[in-house]
Design a protein around this motif. Sequence first.
Motif, mmCIF file in Angstrom:
data_model
loop_
_atom_site.group_PDB
_atom_site.id
_atom_site.type_symbol
_atom_site.label_atom_id
_atom_site.label_comp_id
_atom_site.label_asym_id
_atom_site.label_seq_id
_atom_site.Cartn_x
_atom_site.Cartn_y
_atom_site.Cartn_z
ATOM 1 N N LEU A 5 -3.888 -4.990 12.223
ATOM 2 C CA LEU A 5 -4.058 -5.244 10.778
ATOM 3 C C LEU A 5 -2.710 -5.392 10.060
ATOM 4 O O LEU A 5 -2.341 -6.487 9.640
ATOM 5 C CB LEU A 5 -4.878 -4.097 10.165
ATOM 6 N N ASP A 6 -1.984 -4.278 9.975
ATOM 7 C CA ASP A 6 -0.716 -4.311 9.236
ATOM 8 C C ASP A 6 0.311 -5.175 9.977
ATOM 9 O O ASP A 6 0.605 -4.932 11.139
ATOM 10 C CB ASP A 6 -0.175 -2.880 9.068
ATOM 11 N N HIS A 45 3.277 1.450 2.488
ATOM 12 C CA HIS A 45 3.630 2.629 3.294
ATOM 13 C C HIS A 45 5.049 3.065 2.922
ATOM 14 O O HIS A 45 5.317 4.247 2.740
ATOM 15 C CB HIS A 45 3.598 2.299 4.794
ATOM 16 N N LEU A 95 8.390 2.881 11.609
ATOM 17 C CA LEU A 95 7.035 3.406 11.403
ATOM 18 C C LEU A 95 5.943 2.361 11.643
ATOM 19 O O LEU A 95 4.761 2.680 11.645
ATOM 20 C CB LEU A 95 6.881 3.964 9.984
ATOM 21 N N LYS A 96 6.356 1.106 11.824
ATOM 22 C CA LYS A 96 5.356 0.042 11.977
ATOM 23 C C LYS A 96 4.523 0.223 13.247
ATOM 24 O O LYS A 96 5.080 0.359 14.341
ATOM 25 C CB LYS A 96 6.032 -1.330 11.958
ATOM 26 N N GLY A 97 3.223 0.236 13.075
ATOM 27 C CA GLY A 97 2.317 0.348 14.220
ATOM 28 C C GLY A 97 2.151 1.766 14.730
ATOM 29 O O GLY A 97 1.354 2.029 15.628
ATOM 30 N N VAL A 98 2.904 2.688 14.136
ATOM 31 C CA VAL A 98 2.907 4.086 14.579
ATOM 32 C C VAL A 98 1.892 4.882 13.741
ATOM 33 O O VAL A 98 1.726 4.620 12.556
ATOM 34 C CB VAL A 98 4.344 4.647 14.369
ATOM 35 N N SER A 99 1.235 5.874 14.334
ATOM 36 C CA SER A 99 0.209 6.634 13.598
ATOM 37 C C SER A 99 0.811 7.443 12.445
ATOM 38 O O SER A 99 2.030 7.648 12.389
ATOM 39 C CB SER A 99 -0.521 7.581 14.541
ATOM 40 N N ARG A 100 -0.046 7.908 11.547
ATOM 41 C CA ARG A 100 0.419 8.623 10.354
ATOM 42 C C ARG A 100 1.231 9.874 10.702
ATOM 43 O O ARG A 100 2.319 10.081 10.174
ATOM 44 C CB ARG A 100 -0.788 9.009 9.488
ATOM 45 N N SER A 114 4.478 9.011 12.271
ATOM 46 C CA SER A 114 5.357 8.493 11.214
ATOM 47 C C SER A 114 6.013 9.644 10.472
ATOM 48 O O SER A 114 7.226 9.617 10.198
ATOM 49 C CB SER A 114 4.556 7.659 10.206
ATOM 50 N N LYS A 125 1.162 11.971 1.164
ATOM 51 C CA LYS A 125 1.624 10.583 1.319
ATOM 52 C C LYS A 125 0.436 9.622 1.307
ATOM 53 O O LYS A 125 0.459 8.566 0.667
ATOM 54 C CB LYS A 125 2.427 10.439 2.623
ATOM 55 N N TYR A 131 -0.311 6.434 -1.018
ATOM 56 C CA TYR A 131 -0.487 5.126 -0.380
ATOM 57 C C TYR A 131 -1.811 4.483 -0.803
ATOM 58 O O TYR A 131 -1.879 3.291 -1.118
ATOM 59 C CB TYR A 131 -0.429 5.319 1.143
ATOM 60 N N SER A 145 -6.620 -1.488 15.032
ATOM 61 C CA SER A 145 -5.540 -0.988 14.173
ATOM 62 C C SER A 145 -5.373 0.522 14.287
ATOM 63 O O SER A 145 -6.345 1.243 14.487
ATOM 64 C CB SER A 145 -5.856 -1.354 12.718
ATOM 65 N N LYS A 153 -6.093 4.613 9.595
ATOM 66 C CA LYS A 153 -7.356 5.261 9.218
ATOM 67 C C LYS A 153 -7.868 4.692 7.904
ATOM 68 O O LYS A 153 -8.935 5.062 7.435
ATOM 69 C CB LYS A 153 -7.149 6.778 9.099
ATOM 70 N N ASN A 154 -7.075 3.817 7.296
ATOM 71 C CA ASN A 154 -7.469 3.183 6.032
ATOM 72 C C ASN A 154 -7.928 1.737 6.234
ATOM 73 O O ASN A 154 -8.091 0.995 5.257
ATOM 74 C CB ASN A 154 -6.288 3.196 5.057
ATOM 75 N N ASP A 187 2.099 -7.194 15.811
ATOM 76 C CA ASP A 187 3.457 -7.332 15.258
ATOM 77 C C ASP A 187 4.401 -6.229 15.720
ATOM 78 O O ASP A 187 5.591 -6.286 15.442
ATOM 79 C CB ASP A 187 3.424 -7.325 13.719
HETATM 80 P P1 B16 Z 1 -2.752 5.124 8.103
HETATM 81 P P2 B16 Z 1 -1.564 -1.255 12.246
HETATM 82 C C1 B16 Z 1 -0.490 0.966 11.199
HETATM 83 O O1 B16 Z 1 -1.318 -0.158 11.064
HETATM 84 C C2 B16 Z 1 0.792 0.768 10.406
HETATM 85 O O2 B16 Z 1 1.557 -0.296 10.941
HETATM 86 C C3 B16 Z 1 1.607 2.024 10.452
HETATM 87 O O3 B16 Z 1 2.794 1.873 9.691
HETATM 88 C C4 B16 Z 1 0.786 3.201 9.919
HETATM 89 O O4 B16 Z 1 1.505 4.421 9.999
HETATM 90 C C5 B16 Z 1 -0.518 3.300 10.749
HETATM 91 O O5 B16 Z 1 -1.220 2.073 10.669
HETATM 92 C C6 B16 Z 1 -1.417 4.414 10.267
HETATM 93 O O6 B16 Z 1 -1.889 4.108 8.993
HETATM 94 O O7 B16 Z 1 -1.816 6.128 7.516
HETATM 95 O O8 B16 Z 1 -3.381 4.198 7.081
HETATM 96 O O9 B16 Z 1 -3.786 5.749 8.997
HETATM 97 O O10 B16 Z 1 -0.302 -2.038 12.370
HETATM 98 O O11 B16 Z 1 -1.941 -0.511 13.525
HETATM 99 O O12 B16 Z 1 -2.707 -2.065 11.692
#
Ligand code: B16
Length: 218
Positions: free
Chosen positions: A11-12, A22, A45-50, A53, A77, A81, A115, A118-119, A171
Amino acid sequence: MGKIKACLFDLDGVIVDTAKYHYIAWRELAKELGFDFTEEDNERLKGVSRMTSLDILLEIGGVSHSNEEKLRLAEKKNENYRTFILKMLPDEILPGAKEYLEEMKAKGIKIALGSASKNAMTILDRLELTSLFEAIIDGTKVSEAKPDPEVFLKGAEALNVLAEECVVFEDAEAGVEAALAGNMKCVGIGSPEVLGKAHLVIDGLHQMTYEKLRSLED
Ligand code: B16
Ligand code: MG
């Protein structure tokens, strides 16, 4: 081996740029904790869990907290967000993403989300994209974070296709590794230096075509 039957989308960074929100929320938390958090730091933090992060953020600030306090900080946080993502509009969808999803659907390719967020459901709803996905695997449905392939393997399972019939769009380097670990094809979205392990690297879904997808078949 052979025919590609499904596309699994991160997603992100692939469908929408939530990294900027974020960043604002993490930077604010860092400020409250008494240190700076730069845009360069945010790249980690990209792609990394909350929670991972948060660990990275605290490491950058050189501070440590109890697990209980960490849960409170992560929740804080996330509340901040969410004020941003709750205001998102469909015009924030990245160029070509919706068109590509619709084209693949029309060609009979199955579509799922994979993704770490969790959002994800909130974001897809705000972007009015939810109905395009046959399966949505997000951070609420997995126990292992990328580079573990769990999120994509669950996506393939939900779509009732084999891993080798899937193409993942990612990404983040950890996401590319997750796709390869799951025995899937991977299209990297971003820089070839970072995503070099992917089978194909493009700037964004506006550069993707059905022909390019077929060219990934064995
Ligand atoms: P949340 P993805 C990831 O989305 C973000 O890239 C990453 O920066 C974020 O910490 C993670 O989701 C968790 O997000 O806090 O909303 O649960 O790239 O896997 O779609
Ligand atoms: Mg991503």
